[in-house]
Design an enzyme around this catalytic site. Sequence first.
Site, PDB file in Angstrom:
ATOM      1  N   GLU B  63       0.799  -1.221   0.000  1.00  0.00           N
ATOM      2  CA  GLU B  63       0.000   0.000   0.000  1.00  0.00           C
ATOM      3  C   GLU B  63       0.840   1.284   0.000  1.00  0.00           C
ATOM      4  OE1 GLU B  63      -2.299  -0.748   3.480  1.00  0.00           O
ATOM      5  OE2 GLU B  63      -0.845   0.152   4.814  1.00  0.00           O
ATOM      6  N   SER B  64       2.116   1.190   0.293  1.00  0.00           N
ATOM      7  CA  SER B  64       2.964   2.375   0.268  1.00  0.00           C
ATOM      8  C   SER B  64       3.177   2.880  -1.158  1.00  0.00           C
ATOM      9  CB  SER B  64       4.314   2.068   0.915  1.00  0.00           C
ATOM     10  OG  SER B  64       4.879   0.907   0.348  1.00  0.00           O
TER      11      SER B  64
END
Lengths: 274, 279
Positions: B63-64
């Site tokens: 998700e980064s």
Amino acid sequence: MAEFLSLHEAIARHVHDGDTVALEGFTHLIPFAAGHEIIRQKRQNLTLIRMTPDLLYDQMIGMGCASKLIFSWGGNPGVGSLHRLRDAVEKHYPAKLEILEHSHAAMACAWEAGAAGLPLAVLRGYIGSDLPRVNQDIRHIDCPFTGERLAAIPANRPDVTVIHAQKADRAGNVLIEGIIGVQKEAVLAARRSVVTVEEVVDSLEAHPNACVLPAWAISAIAVAPGGAAPSYTHGYYGRRNDFYKQWDTIARDRDTFRQWMEDHVMNVEEGVSA
Amino acid sequence: MSDMPPVHDSTTARDYTATEMMTVTASRALTNGTTCFVGIGLPSEAANLARLTHAPDTVLIYESGTLQTRPDVLPLSIGDGELCDTALSTVSVPEMFRYWLQGGRVDVGFLGTAQIDRYANLNTTLIGDYREPKVRLPGGGGAPEIATNSREVFVMIKHSPRAFVEEVDFITSLGFGRDGRARDDLHPETARHTGRGPTLVITDLCLMRPDPDTHELVVTSIHPGVTREQIVDATGWPVRFVDAPEATPEPSGHEVSTLRELKARTERHHSGHHEEKSA
């Protein structure tokens, strides 16, 4: 237009008691040096926004800077809980902390909406989740075209956003590389912004699609080498994962925490704190 | 496109722990070429093991913003530099959630959780009452939308009565709702963009899948050496088994040694102050 200031001056001028403040950074580029300066200047009653509050917000909350936290994931990544945050939520120590929580998808959209000057963010989110029951800022709208019920949350519009970045050129344009998170959106969504950088260079040497914030979109720049440690700055230094693990012990106990903050933040000069 | 997997010993591992059994079994659930949105911790371990063994072309997304990443060591955090250094591309977090997840590009959302209930709802928010929690947990993060925007969801969690509860205190991320029916009555447009939800729960004792009619989690496969009583004792509701549960195949020697090497590399990497060379 970006003004080059000392970190002390940048915080004194742009971060005020009672402000809504975002110190963003998605694991990477967390503006520790600037956050520590806010703690040293004893700011109070701040509403803190950040998707992933970690050690820095744990420190700010534990030192009594905040009265409210808007977030989507509050933990020590890969390690466990944030003990100062938990103490504030569970035991109201050192003060009661109001929390407003979202999901990452919603917060990311709220940053984008803030940067875009819109009042709200819309997403296909929170389906079946209990979060809308405990957060009045999560509402729903019907799509005027399909009738689909979509989640809506207010745009993030902080008084001031503080971020860390790799470098600025002498005109004050800033380059952000690596995991860019919501750094750009958070700056553009805010009324004022402070950017700390590792260094000032003659030329950013940025490729055409690089993530660059122009000088005229930034309020102040302060040079703070190592300003993201113990998080990291891509291309400069790595994440101090060992310190993130040690923090669990330091922050677990109120007195140990307080002593560590006195030794490593309160009684040190700007820019040389851990 | 990728290197061929090395020829290896596929005989059964001589010794392995229950956690290794869980991780290897979870890795086997990922088929080669799957696009997987990976949660930190156990799912990250299993997804990378899959990539290093039978599924070299598995696309891992964190998700980064790291798209199609191939980390050499497991990340401690979701945004470790290693994920960016080894990614095809790194995009902003809003782009990650809006275009790649909400846009329908993810086959499998691979999640961990603190609690799971009978209808596979996940709780990572808190234990107790919301305003006066007994234990405050980190919160939703990416999970609420990973749980609904991925085509299907795998969940990895160690079996215990505290983790497997009749009904979670708080639904952070949707399984099938409090009555098992929450995915049945969605607006057609929402339904078209919403996945099947949890299709597989991997624990250190067994595999569970939702009943096709009621969506209640039932035991479909039992790991070697595990008894039904152990599973019943570690589950907080009167757990049901399918008529003839499978015996989960044991890990191979190659899988266990690959996992151990990955963890040893990771341990060495994270144990010290990792200096990155100057740009």
